[in-house]
Scaffold this active site. Structure first.
Site, PDB file in Angstrom:
ATOM      1  CG  ASP A   1      -1.826  10.275   6.064  1.00 32.26           C
ATOM      2  OD1 ASP A   1      -0.675  10.402   6.385  1.00 32.26           O
ATOM      3  OD2 ASP A   1      -2.030   9.846   4.919  1.00 32.26           O
ATOM      4  CB  ILE A   2       1.398   8.267  10.051  1.00 30.61           C
ATOM      5  CG1 ILE A   2       1.737   7.639   8.546  1.00 30.61           C
ATOM      6  CG2 ILE A   2       0.363   7.093  10.544  1.00 30.61           C
ATOM      7  CD1 ILE A   2       2.935   6.502   8.645  1.00 30.61           C
TER       8      ILE A   2
ATOM      9  CG  ASN B   1      -2.918   9.003  -5.145  1.00 32.48           C
ATOM     10  OD1 ASN B   1      -3.244   9.705  -5.859  1.00 32.48           O
ATOM     11  ND2 ASN B   1      -2.379   9.033  -4.156  1.00 32.48           N
TER      12      ASN B   1
ATOM     13  CD  GLN C   1      -3.274   1.633  -5.121  1.00 28.95           C
ATOM     14  OE1 GLN C   1      -3.179   1.423  -6.428  1.00 28.95           O
ATOM     15  NE2 GLN C   1      -3.961   1.278  -4.238  1.00 28.95           N
TER      16      GLN C   1
ATOM     17  CG  HIS D   1      -5.272   4.338   0.600  1.00 25.34           C
ATOM     18  ND1 HIS D   1      -4.839   3.556  -0.105  1.00 25.34           N
ATOM     19  CD2 HIS D   1      -4.666   5.615   0.533  1.00 25.34           C
ATOM     20  CE1 HIS D   1      -3.421   4.057  -0.649  1.00 25.34           C
ATOM     21  NE2 HIS D   1      -3.566   5.380  -0.122  1.00 25.34           N
TER      22      HIS D   1
ATOM     23  CG  HIS E   1      -5.245  10.335   0.805  1.00 29.03           C
ATOM     24  ND1 HIS E   1      -4.277  10.208   1.696  1.00 29.03           N
ATOM     25  CD2 HIS E   1      -5.038   9.421  -0.139  1.00 29.03           C
ATOM     26  CE1 HIS E   1      -3.356   9.476   1.369  1.00 29.03           C
ATOM     27  NE2 HIS E   1      -3.724   8.850   0.191  1.00 29.03           N
TER      28      HIS E   1
END
Length: 128
Positions: free
Chosen positions: A35-36, A97, A104, A110, A112
Site C-alpha cells: 500500500d502506498i 471495503n 470503498q 482489493h 488489505h
C-alpha cells in the site's frame, strides 16, 4: 444490481503497467503489492486481475480458477509477511471495503492485509 467496472480506476491502470507499484507477488489471476500509505508495518493489497468491483461481485461472477488463485495469493502473502498466527506470527486483519457506506476508495476489488503490530478493535459502538 449489475456492477459497472471502471477500467480507468487506479488498480486497472496498475494492472496495465501505466502506474508502477511495489510488487510483492504476482500470479495468473492476482497481484499483491505494498500500500502506498501503509497503516501498519505489514500493509499489502491483493487484487484480482479480472474486472470485479466488490467481493460479492467476484464471488458470484469469477471463475473457479480466479477464485482459487486469488484466495491462495492471500494465504501466500500472509506466509511471506510472517503474520500467520498459526505459524508464530502475531496475526493479521484482512479488510475489503465494498461500496459507498464502507468508503470503498477504488472501484476494483482489493483486500488489505494488515499486521505487524497490535491493530486494536475494528469497529466501535457509535454511541461511545
Amino acid at each position: 444490481m449489475a456492477y459497472r467496472y471502471d477500467d480507468q480506476n487506479v488498480f486497472a491502470r496498475i494492472l496495465r503497467g501505466e502506474i508502477p507499484c511495489k510488487k510483492v507477488r504476482e500470479s495468473t489471476h492476482a497481484l499483491a503489492f505494498h500500500d502506498i500509505a501503509p497503516q501498519a508495518p505489514v500493509h499489502v493489497l491483493v487484487i484480482p486481475k479480472g474486472p470485479y468491483v466488490t467481493y460479492d461481485h467476484f464471488a458470484l461472477e469469477a471463475s473457479e480458477d480466479e477464485i482459487v488463485d486469488f484466495t491462495r495469493m492471500v494465504g501466500e502473502i500472509c506466509a511471506m509477511t510472517e503474520v500467520q498466527p498459526g505459524m508464530g506470527g502475531g496475526g493479521y486483519r484482512m479488510v475489503a471495503n465494498s461500496g459507498e457506506a464502507a468508503i470503498q476508495d477504488v472501484p476494483h476489488l482489493h483486500v488489505h492485509i494488515l499486521g505487524g503490530r497490535l491493530l486494536g478493535r475494528m469497529l466501535r459502538d457509535p454511541g461511545t
